[in-house]
Scaffold this active site. Structure first.
Site, mmCIF file in Angstrom:
data_model
loop_
_atom_site.group_PDB
_atom_site.id
_atom_site.type_symbol
_atom_site.label_atom_id
_atom_site.label_comp_id
_atom_site.label_asym_id
_atom_site.label_seq_id
_atom_site.Cartn_x
_atom_site.Cartn_y
_atom_site.Cartn_z
ATOM 1 N N THR A 134 3.071 6.389 -6.424
ATOM 2 C CA THR A 134 1.624 6.359 -6.183
ATOM 3 C C THR A 134 0.853 5.589 -7.248
ATOM 4 O O THR A 134 -0.384 5.619 -7.258
ATOM 5 C CB THR A 134 1.096 7.802 -6.126
ATOM 6 O OG1 THR A 134 1.463 8.481 -7.342
ATOM 7 C CG2 THR A 134 1.683 8.560 -4.949
ATOM 8 N N GLU A 135 1.556 4.898 -8.126
ATOM 9 C CA GLU A 135 0.909 4.282 -9.285
ATOM 10 C C GLU A 135 -0.268 3.386 -8.926
ATOM 11 O O GLU A 135 -1.329 3.427 -9.558
ATOM 12 C CB GLU A 135 1.944 3.483 -10.107
ATOM 13 C CG GLU A 135 2.912 4.349 -10.910
ATOM 14 C CD GLU A 135 4.159 4.728 -10.145
ATOM 15 O OE1 GLU A 135 5.149 5.105 -10.776
ATOM 16 O OE2 GLU A 135 4.137 4.654 -8.887
ATOM 17 N N VAL A 136 -0.102 2.513 -7.909
ATOM 18 C CA VAL A 136 -1.169 1.553 -7.600
ATOM 19 C C VAL A 136 -2.433 2.248 -7.121
ATOM 20 O O VAL A 136 -3.530 1.677 -7.207
ATOM 21 C CB VAL A 136 -0.696 0.512 -6.560
ATOM 22 C CG1 VAL A 136 0.404 -0.364 -7.136
ATOM 23 C CG2 VAL A 136 -0.248 1.169 -5.261
#
Length: 263
Positions: A134-136
């Site tokens: 889910t980083e972006v």
């Protein structure tokens, strides 16, 4: 003081439990260090043939400790690099670990937590678990874990997972090749233990260590370099005591010594 990684040894299997359930087993610097140290200690134990990695509570790991990352916004580039290198070092340690490692996903594995899972040899999830990077969606980049995602699933699937930042059900993760198996929660312990016992009983310790290193090194090599490297490993394996013992046992229709030791 809270023990960040609990270690349970029931030879020939050792289980490492990420122990920050109140923080969804977020990967703080201290937890990463504790896990690395526990792995290093178990690597020296010949009676431990297989390592299982799981989480306390209902989540395997929610990834990076965001509160810690917020504090690091005030840190220097060098300090941030050192923190990043710590996680990269842990994942590299898993890639070159001399014993097989099974990720027992007792719940969600997200971002760096999912990267930790796929750095293991096998990842088996309880039904209902969600996985993803889910980083972006947080303005972050899945840089370190991206190395392992590409190696595990290839560029097409990696682009879908890393650029969209979506969470997927464990069943889809299996279809995509991200993890190996999903089972009902009540069957998770038995499934993981059966695999661990198979690896401990049916495989040679030295052959596993050499094969794991081969799998870590080959993807980055060109064809000729890979074939030359594999040829050297083939020749090296023939000189090991495990190979000699395994051949003798096979010809004599006897159990090899590692099967006897694991009984």
């Amino acid at each position: 003081m809270q023990e960040l990684v609990r270690v349970h040894v029931q030879e020939p299997v050792a289980t490492l439990v990420l122990n920050r359930p109140e923080k969804r087993n977020a990967l703080s610097s201290a937890l990463v260090m504790a896990l690395s140290e526990a792995l290093a200690a178990l690597a020296k134990e010949p009676s431990v043939r297989v390592v299982v990695l799981t989480g306390a509570g209902k989540v395997f790991s929610a990834g990076a400790d965001l509160a810690e990352l917020e504090r690091l916004q005030q840190a220097t580039v060098e300090e941030n690099l050192a923190d990043s290198e710590q996680l990269a070092g842990l994942l590299r340690q898993l890639a070159y670990y001399p014993k097989p490692v099974i990720a027992k996903l007792n719940g969600h594995a997200i971002a760096g937590g999912c990267g930790l899972a796929i750095a293991c040899d096998f990842a088996i999830a309880a039904a209902g678990s969600k996985l993803g990077f889910t980083e972006v969606r947080l303005g972050f980049v899945p840089a370190i874990v991206g190395v392992f995602v590409l190696r595990r699933v290839g560029e097409t699937v990696a682009r879908d997972l890393l650029l969209r930042g979506r969470l997927i059900e464990a069943e889809e993760a299996v279809r995509l090749g991200l993890i190996h198996q999903v089972v009902p929660t009540e069957a998770l312990a038995q499934t993981v233990d059966a695999l661990a016992q198979e690896l401990a009983r049916e495989t040679s310790p030295s052959a596993l260590a050499l094969t794991r290193r081969l799998l870590a090194d080959l993807p980055g090599m060109g064809f000729d370099a890979a074939l030359a490297y594999a040829t050297r490993v083939n020749a090296l394996a023939r000189g090991t005591s495990d190979f000699r013992a395994g051949i003798r046992a096979f010809l004599a229709k006897q159990d090899p010594p590692w099967r006897t030791a694991a009984s």
